[in-house]
Enzyme design. Structure first.
Site, PDB file in Angstrom:
ATOM      1  N   ALA A 154      42.175  62.229  12.290  1.00 15.70           N
ATOM      2  CA  ALA A 154      42.286  63.539  11.648  1.00 15.70           C
ATOM      3  C   ALA A 154      42.401  63.400  10.139  1.00 15.70           C
ATOM      4  CB  ALA A 154      43.499  64.275  12.193  1.00 15.70           C
ATOM      5  N   MET A 170      49.692  60.016  20.816  1.00 17.30           N
ATOM      6  CA  MET A 170      49.659  58.740  21.544  1.00 17.30           C
ATOM      7  C   MET A 170      49.363  58.945  23.027  1.00 17.30           C
ATOM      8  SD  MET A 170      52.947  56.964  19.627  1.00 17.30           S
ATOM      9  CE  MET A 170      53.901  58.498  19.652  1.00 17.30           C
ATOM     10  N   GLY A 200      52.803  56.788   8.504  1.00 17.96           N
ATOM     11  CA  GLY A 200      51.756  57.766   8.736  1.00 17.96           C
ATOM     12  C   GLY A 200      52.341  59.075   9.236  1.00 17.96           C
ATOM     13  N   GLY A 201      51.743  60.203   8.830  1.00 18.47           N
ATOM     14  CA  GLY A 201      52.231  61.496   9.280  1.00 18.47           C
ATOM     15  C   GLY A 201      53.572  61.834   8.675  1.00 18.47           C
ATOM     16  N   LYS A 216      52.244  48.591  13.771  1.00 13.80           N
ATOM     17  CA  LYS A 216      52.560  48.579  15.189  1.00 13.80           C
ATOM     18  C   LYS A 216      51.434  49.262  15.949  1.00 13.80           C
ATOM     19  CE  LYS A 216      56.637  50.525  14.781  1.00 13.80           C
ATOM     20  NZ  LYS A 216      57.939  51.107  15.141  1.00 13.80           N
ATOM     21  N   ASP A 273      53.121  51.196   7.456  1.00 13.03           N
ATOM     22  CA  ASP A 273      52.425  51.122   8.729  1.00 13.03           C
ATOM     23  C   ASP A 273      50.975  50.694   8.515  1.00 13.03           C
ATOM     24  OD1 ASP A 273      54.713  52.019   9.950  1.00 13.03           O
ATOM     25  OD2 ASP A 273      54.028  54.089  10.162  1.00 13.03           O
TER      26      ASP A 273
END
Length: 294
Positions: free
Chosen positions: A226, A197, A115-116, A84, A62
């Site tokens: 974060a 989001m 991510g995450g 994206k 990502d």
């Protein structure tokens, strides 16, 4: 004496090798690793994620994955950015699914770096199903999701005895129209609602929660980037949530609930709603990994 029969066409070949068109051997199947890269700070990467990266032939990542994390992959590994953003996709999700499957079918070890956490609004489930349908081995490596990093950094627990008996993760983004959420359930007191989001719909979210009965004075926290060196925290209330989210450009979380009253600012990168912020310098305790284990 009868003549000996010719050996089968695959005699002596290693298991897993097949002949394509009778002319050349195809490589053994590779595998796909759906890896959670965490919220951005390399120190929050898990050991399993690190090891998966070190064994990658190709990293499909990502846009939010930091260079510090990408650099943990071998130098020989190919990088493919499939970033994206809202209304702007480098590759549609279906194409990403087909890409990682094709790479694995070509015999490569593919790390799909997200991510995450892959399974928390990361569409990892769709990629897992695509691999299963193609007969490709797929392993999932969990990652630290942004809400956990934001909560820890701000000192505001997602659950807290007496003020937050539950926490709910929702997305503020819908493919078409308004987010389809159970506003009455989310408006109940003594719980934390974390919206991923949701920056562009912050006003609508606040309006729906208030209309469903959540008090406008409920503490709220907005966290941008974060765990990163440029993390910014905005302490506010549900009534002022839309104003607090104005002008944010990085990935951000909206966190609403009584426990958010415990949140603390970081001096240089935080501001209270309506306050331009201070001018003191903020130095995070850990901004990256000091080295790479070989």
């Amino acid at each position: 004496m009868a003549p000996r029969k010719a050996p089968p066409s695959n005699f002596g070949r290693k298991p897993g090798l097949v002949v394509v068109g009778g002319t050349r051997a195809k490589r053994a199947l590779g595998a796909v690793w759906l890896v959670g890269a965490g919220p951005g700070d390399p120190d929050l990467l898990t050991f399993r994620a690190f090891n998966a990266l070190r064994g990658a032939d190709v990293v499909v990542h990502d846009g939010l994955v930091s260079d510090e994390i990408l650099d943990l992959a071998p130098s020989r590994a190919r990088r493919i950015n499939v970033a994206k953003r809202k209304s702007r996709h480098t590759l549609p999700q279906d194409d990403i699914n087909q890409l990682i499957v094709a790479l694995a079918l070509d015999g490569l070890n593919v790390v799909r770096l997200k991510g995450g956490d892959p399974f928390l609004f990361g569409r990892g489930g769709e990629e897992l199903l695509a691999c299963r349908e193609a007969g490709v081995e797929c392993r999932v490596v969990p990652g630290v999701t942004a809400a956990l990093a934001a909560s820890a950094g701000a000192g505001a627990p997602l659950t807290h005895r007496g003020s937050a008996q539950a926490v709910t993760f929702v997305t503020g983004h819908a493919a078409h129209g308004d987010p389809d959420l159970d506003w009455v359930a989310l408006a109940r007191p003594n719980q934390t609602v974390v919206v991923y989001m949701g920056v562009s719909t912050a006003g609508l979210i606040a309006e729906r929660l208030t209309a469903a009965g959540r008090a406008g004075s409920t503490p709220a926290l907005v966290v941008e980037n974060a765990s990163r060196a440029d993390e910014r925290r905005i302490l506010t209330t549900l009534a002022d949530l839309a104003q607090a989210a104005e002008g944010l450009t990085g990935p951000a979380l909206l966190m609403v609930g009584e426990a958010m009253a415990m949140a603390q600012e970081n001096p240089a990168h935080s501001r209270k709603s309506g306050d331009p912020g201070g001018d003191s310098e903020w130095i995070p305790a850990l901004v990256g990994m000091s080295g790479v284990i070989e």
